[in-house]
Design a protein around this motif. Sequence first.
Motif, mmCIF file in Angstrom:
data_model
loop_
_atom_site.group_PDB
_atom_site.id
_atom_site.type_symbol
_atom_site.label_atom_id
_atom_site.label_comp_id
_atom_site.label_asym_id
_atom_site.label_seq_id
_atom_site.Cartn_x
_atom_site.Cartn_y
_atom_site.Cartn_z
ATOM 1 N N PHE A 11 0.840 -1.192 0.000
ATOM 2 C CA PHE A 11 0.000 0.000 0.000
ATOM 3 C C PHE A 11 0.879 1.246 0.000
ATOM 4 C CE2 PHE A 11 -2.055 -3.334 2.528
ATOM 5 C CZ PHE A 11 -3.213 -3.522 1.787
ATOM 6 N N TYR A 12 0.264 2.383 -0.277
ATOM 7 C CA TYR A 12 0.947 3.674 -0.186
ATOM 8 C C TYR A 12 0.162 4.517 0.803
ATOM 9 C CZ TYR A 12 4.001 7.431 -1.668
ATOM 10 O OH TYR A 12 4.965 8.398 -1.692
ATOM 11 N N GLY A 13 0.829 4.933 1.881
ATOM 12 C CA GLY A 13 0.138 5.677 2.921
ATOM 13 C C GLY A 13 0.940 6.875 3.389
ATOM 14 N N TYR A 14 0.375 7.596 4.326
ATOM 15 C CA TYR A 14 0.937 8.875 4.786
ATOM 16 C C TYR A 14 1.158 8.885 6.300
ATOM 17 C CZ TYR A 14 -0.081 10.271 0.073
ATOM 18 O OH TYR A 14 -0.090 10.341 -1.301
ATOM 19 N N HIS A 15 1.710 7.813 6.818
ATOM 20 C CA HIS A 15 1.907 7.666 8.256
ATOM 21 C C HIS A 15 3.347 7.971 8.637
ATOM 22 C CE1 HIS A 15 -1.944 5.761 7.925
ATOM 23 N NE2 HIS A 15 -1.435 4.902 7.067
ATOM 24 N N GLY A 16 3.519 8.617 9.780
ATOM 25 C CA GLY A 16 4.856 8.877 10.288
ATOM 26 C C GLY A 16 4.867 10.096 11.180
ATOM 27 N N VAL A 17 5.920 10.206 11.938
ATOM 28 C CA VAL A 17 6.079 11.302 12.887
ATOM 29 C C VAL A 17 6.510 12.588 12.176
ATOM 30 C CG1 VAL A 17 7.397 12.083 14.899
ATOM 31 C CG2 VAL A 17 6.567 9.730 14.790
ATOM 32 N N PHE A 18 7.301 12.441 11.117
ATOM 33 C CA PHE A 18 7.829 13.612 10.420
ATOM 34 C C PHE A 18 6.800 14.184 9.448
ATOM 35 C CE2 PHE A 18 11.645 10.963 11.291
ATOM 36 C CZ PHE A 18 12.203 11.787 12.255
ATOM 37 N N ALA A 19 6.743 15.517 9.369
ATOM 38 C CA ALA A 19 5.781 16.190 8.490
ATOM 39 C C ALA A 19 5.932 15.724 7.043
ATOM 40 C CB ALA A 19 5.952 17.709 8.587
ATOM 41 N N GLU A 20 7.163 15.483 6.606
ATOM 42 C CA GLU A 20 7.403 15.046 5.233
ATOM 43 C C GLU A 20 6.732 13.700 4.949
ATOM 44 O OE1 GLU A 20 9.999 15.745 7.409
ATOM 45 O OE2 GLU A 20 10.346 17.794 6.724
ATOM 46 N N GLU A 21 6.704 12.821 5.936
ATOM 47 C CA GLU A 21 6.074 11.511 5.751
ATOM 48 C C GLU A 21 4.577 11.660 5.516
ATOM 49 O OE1 GLU A 21 8.205 8.194 8.274
ATOM 50 O OE2 GLU A 21 7.806 9.952 9.523
ATOM 51 N N GLN A 22 3.965 12.581 6.251
ATOM 52 C CA GLN A 22 2.519 12.767 6.108
ATOM 53 C C GLN A 22 2.175 13.581 4.866
ATOM 54 O OE1 GLN A 22 0.315 13.726 9.611
ATOM 55 N NE2 GLN A 22 1.091 11.959 10.706
ATOM 56 N N LYS A 23 3.165 14.285 4.320
ATOM 57 C CA LYS A 23 2.934 15.060 3.105
ATOM 58 C C LYS A 23 3.251 14.250 1.846
ATOM 59 C CE LYS A 23 4.264 19.279 0.699
ATOM 60 N NZ LYS A 23 5.151 20.433 0.687
ATOM 61 N N LEU A 24 4.411 13.590 1.826
ATOM 62 C CA LEU A 24 4.872 12.877 0.639
ATOM 63 C C LEU A 24 4.391 11.429 0.590
ATOM 64 C CD1 LEU A 24 8.549 14.186 0.599
ATOM 65 C CD2 LEU A 24 6.602 15.031 -0.742
ATOM 66 N N GLY A 25 4.186 10.835 1.758
ATOM 67 C CA GLY A 25 3.777 9.440 1.819
ATOM 68 C C GLY A 25 4.933 8.488 1.544
ATOM 69 N N GLN A 26 4.629 7.197 1.645
ATOM 70 C CA GLN A 26 5.631 6.157 1.418
ATOM 71 C C GLN A 26 4.956 4.806 1.299
ATOM 72 O OE1 GLN A 26 8.054 5.961 5.106
ATOM 73 N NE2 GLN A 26 6.445 7.285 5.854
ATOM 74 N N ARG A 27 5.765 3.831 0.930
ATOM 75 C CA ARG A 27 5.255 2.467 0.788
ATOM 76 C C ARG A 27 5.124 1.803 2.157
ATOM 77 N NH1 ARG A 27 9.058 -0.837 -1.347
ATOM 78 N NH2 ARG A 27 10.633 0.579 -0.575
ATOM 79 N N PHE A 28 4.139 0.935 2.271
ATOM 80 C CA PHE A 28 3.964 0.104 3.461
ATOM 81 C C PHE A 28 3.617 -1.305 2.997
ATOM 82 C CE2 PHE A 28 3.095 4.337 4.996
ATOM 83 C CZ PHE A 28 3.729 4.369 6.219
ATOM 84 N N GLN A 29 3.987 -2.281 3.805
ATOM 85 C CA GLN A 29 3.609 -3.668 3.551
ATOM 86 C C GLN A 29 2.926 -4.201 4.802
ATOM 87 O OE1 GLN A 29 7.144 -5.810 2.499
ATOM 88 N NE2 GLN A 29 7.579 -4.495 0.758
ATOM 89 N N VAL A 30 1.980 -5.093 4.593
ATOM 90 C CA VAL A 30 1.246 -5.681 5.714
ATOM 91 C C VAL A 30 1.216 -7.193 5.546
ATOM 92 C CG1 VAL A 30 -0.965 -5.808 6.933
ATOM 93 C CG2 VAL A 30 -0.207 -3.624 5.948
#
Length: 123
Positions: A11-30
């Motif tokens: 998946f591609y989500g916007y989770h993280g403590v840093f503002a950039e993570e919530q703005k740019l997003g990143q890959r996640f696996q479950v």
Amino acid sequence: MDKIRLNRMKFYGYHGVFAEEQKLGQRFQVDLTLELDLTEAASTDDLTKSIDYGDVYARVQKIVEGEPRQLLEAVADSITKELLSAYPILNQCTVVLIKPDPPIPGHYDSVSIEITRARAGNG
């Protein structure tokens, strides 16, 4: 207890403590492990006596690609709560939420959170 495993859902989500993570997003696996009694499903060959993998994927996707959270712990916990609520035959659920290439100093392949939750009365 019988188990259904869904491995490396992406998946591609916007989770993280840093503002950039919530703005740019990143890959996640479950990775999921669903524990339930599959005796009736196996003997009847009836999907209604089991859990539909496609439906599970859609529910997890909605959470991981949905509302940004700071902590992976919160995302993983939301997944367990959703699945235990959605499937009365599910006794226990383990979620491994993987963040490849986390934005932290040093060289890491990934970080992950593993959370296991059981239906009340099942441990």
